[in-house]
Design an enzyme around this catalytic site. Structure first.
Site, PDB file in Angstrom:
ATOM      1  N   HIS A 201       0.763  -1.088   0.074  1.00 34.90           N
ATOM      2  CA  HIS A 201      -0.099   0.021  -0.258  1.00 34.90           C
ATOM      3  C   HIS A 201       0.930   1.438   0.058  1.00 34.90           C
ATOM      4  O   HIS A 201       0.550   2.236  -0.692  1.00 34.90           O
ATOM      5  CB  HIS A 201      -0.879  -0.045   1.206  1.00 34.90           C
ATOM      6  N   GLU A 427      -2.286 -13.757 -14.483  1.00 38.98           N
ATOM      7  CA  GLU A 427      -1.797 -13.466 -13.293  1.00 38.98           C
ATOM      8  C   GLU A 427      -1.232 -14.813 -12.938  1.00 38.98           C
ATOM      9  O   GLU A 427      -0.546 -14.753 -11.876  1.00 38.98           O
ATOM     10  CB  GLU A 427      -2.511 -13.091 -12.240  1.00 38.98           C
ATOM     11  N   ASP A 451       0.249 -10.050  -9.108  1.00 41.59           N
ATOM     12  CA  ASP A 451      -0.021 -11.169  -8.733  1.00 41.59           C
ATOM     13  C   ASP A 451       0.875 -12.382  -9.483  1.00 41.59           C
ATOM     14  O   ASP A 451       1.145 -13.211  -8.931  1.00 41.59           O
ATOM     15  CB  ASP A 451      -1.382 -11.718  -8.790  1.00 41.59           C
ATOM     16  N   CYS A 498      -0.818  -4.321 -16.949  1.00 41.98           N
ATOM     17  CA  CYS A 498      -1.426  -3.249 -16.056  1.00 41.98           C
ATOM     18  C   CYS A 498      -1.182  -3.507 -14.644  1.00 41.98           C
ATOM     19  O   CYS A 498      -1.754  -2.900 -13.766  1.00 41.98           O
ATOM     20  CB  CYS A 498      -3.244  -3.558 -16.054  1.00 41.98           C
TER      21      CYS A 498
END
Length: 566
Positions: A201, A427, A451, A498
């Site tokens: 984060h 992923e 991921d 992405c």
């Protein structure tokens, strides 16, 4: 595997601490550290609550928890992008029924509210830590909520990061997502943490704020507040007490690169004219409107599940159409890629009914949720199709967590039945390895490097100890990206990236060299990526990609590519 400090220096007083690069840039400023958290009561001194007062004590606790959650929701409403997402998620966790009930149970047994809060959070911290994976990511959030609720119960100010009087560099063991989301980039000009990984984060929000960030820095705890340091988010170093003249020159050089990025207005292309679409990641209409003010050519990832995290019931088709229409309208006539619900694991949706799982990161998440919730995917596709008709748009739609060609075919068939263009996320390593067979059924691929890296390296992306493994520069990860991109080139179908890797300008060049046709990143990273690509040729990108693939470590891959691209 955690980073260790280096004693290499230009001056006897200078120490270079090594970490993991998270956000590029250089800053030189004094260190500030988060304020002290409230003292956690171990319960050894407080007297038990009389039975006649327990109901009132429970009410005092629920009021405090509700106040904390409300403040977080208010901040989320006034934030945007990743900051809004993090704050909304933490607000939901602050009123999660499991830990609320555990606290109320302890109060009912006679424990004072503060002691009950502490014990309940400790219970869930232990549980989440043992589960590992993405669940372990919630530990910092839980402890932050605990501290905020205890401060509320004790009538103390909210804990958090102090507002410095001069531009400063925030150094911490770890940062609560709420604290990171509320930073003022004019005063907190860089971040460095002992824990965390390149997709934590802290790193994601630092990227949105546009400030340099280094994570998993060994030896950082020993650097006291007030010390002058230089943070280099490109090399992943924190230099303690550097030569001032050298540091200021480095900052000026980085500032020049930033100015060059700000002057870039697109469209995306290499110096010799090879087109590469530069897109933005968004999670709602507000973020899309903000991204539309950047040079982003469209949206490469619309995270639809983030609109629904606080919902107790599934939005109707009409409600969904309105939400999707806001994003489509912000990029009227331009490319918008919508990801279907990527819920589960660390992003549970109340109306889905997630099963209890020993390892949620490897469980029922993403497209797998549709199996146990008949109609949820159909209704979402109906909402997207309705939004497309209302706005006159032609969105692309992709499914997360696809692992097999059969899953890709099933999704593509249903998506096409609604008149939409189907694609899938890469992923899962199995999907990358079978990308050619998956592309027989879909029109495009989008690689989610966060991921993909975690699953390829079998390493929790939130683990500081494993941060070198979860670096997207890992040659094994780049090899899988190369396989998927090559499959797309062979059949003339686009393959984008992405994940957070697309926000790293150097790595973006390598991805283009591997054959990637589009890059989607946080809106704040768009200009930097586009400007870097405009300075290099496609041949350089390919040479950098080959150089990175030939290495054995993430650090060597980064250095090899940098040597070519510089």
């Amino acid at each position: 595997m955690s980073a260790t400090p280096s004693s290499t220096s230009l001056r006897p007083t200078e120490t270079v601490l090594q970490g993991i690069p998270a956000v590029a840039g250089v800053q030189y400023a004094p260190v500030i550290r988060p304020g002290a958290r409230p003292t956690v009561d171990d319960g050894s001194a407080a007297a038990a609550v009389d039975e006649s007062n327990r109901q009132g004590e429970a009410a005092r606790f629920t009021t405090a928890a509700a106040a904390v959650a409300e403040r977080l929701r208010d901040r989320a409403a006034h934030a945007s992008g990743a900051a809004s997402e993090v704050l909304a998620t933490t607000a939901t966790l602050a009123q999660d029924r499991a830990w609320i009930a555990a606290t109320e149970k302890r109060i009912g047994e006679g424990n004072p509210a503060v002691r009950a809060v502490t014990a309940a959070v400790d219970q869930f911290v232990t549980m989440f830590t043992q589960l590992g994976g993405l669940m372990a990511e919630r530990v910092t959030d839980l402890r932050d909520i605990r501290d905020r609720v205890i401060a509320e119960l004790n009538g103390l100010p909210e804990p958090g990061v102090p507002v410095p009087e001069v531009p400063s560099i925030l150094c911490a063991d770890d940062l609560a997502p709420v604290d990171t989301a509320g930073l003022d980039p004019a005063l907190v000009v860089a971040l460095a943490t002992t824990l965390g990984g390149p997709t934590s984060h802290t790193a994601i929000i630092a990227r949105q704020l546009g400030i340099p960030c280094v994570v998993a820095v060994g030896g950082l705890d020993a650097v006291p507040a007030g010390t002058m340091v230089m943070v280099d988010g490109s090399s992943g170093t924190v230099t303690v007490e550097p030569d001032e003249a050298v540091a200021r020159r480095a900052v000026e050089l980085a500032r020049g690169q930033a100015e060059l990025a700000r002057s870039w207005h697109g469209p995306g292309a290499t110096a010799d004219g090879h087109a590469v679409a530069i897109l933005a990641n968004v999670q709602d209409g507000a973020a899309a409107r903000a991204a539309s003010q950047t040079p982003a050519e469209g949206v490469g990832l619309f995270r639809t599940e983030l609109c629904f995290l606080n919902r107790s019931t599934e939005p109707s088709v009409d409600e969904q159409a309105e939400i999707y229409g806001e994003v489509l309208g912000a990029f009227d006539g331009r490319k918008v890629v919508i990801r279907t619900l990527d819920a589960g694991s660390d992003k549970p949706l109340k109306f889905v009914g997630h099963p209890d799982e020993a390892n949620p990161a490897l469980g029922v998440r993403g497209i797998r949720i549709a199996d146990g919730n008949p109609g949820i995917l159909t209704r979402q596709l109906e909402g997207i199709a309705a939004a497309a008709r209302a706005t006159g748009s032609a969105p692309w739609v992709m499914a997360p967590m696809i692992a097999t060609p059969a899953e890709a075919k099933a999704f593509a068939d249903e998506t096409r039945s609604h008149g939409l263009t189907p694609g899938v996320m890469i992923e899962v390593p199995a999907a990358a390895l079978l990308a050619d067979r998956i592309l027989e059924h879909v029109d495009f691929l989008s690689i989610g490097t966060n991921d993909l890296t975690q699953y390829t390296m079998a390493a929790d992306r939130m683990s500081a100890e494993l941060a070198t493994l979860t670096d997207p520069w890992q040659p094994a990860v780049l090899a899988l990206v190369a396989i998927a991109a090559k499959a797309g080139v062979a059949v003339g179908k686009p393959v984008g990236v992405c994940g957070e890797a697309a926000a790293d300008p150097q790595l973006a060049c390598v991805l283009v060299g591997l054959g990637v046709s589009s890059l989607s990143a946080a809106a704040a990273a768009v200009s930097g990526v586009g400007a870097k690509l405009a300075q290099v040729t496609l041949a350089q990108c390919r040479e950098a990609a080959d150089a990175a693939l030939a290495t054995a470590t993430a650090a060597d891959a980064r250095a090899a590519a940098s040597a070519v691209l510089s």
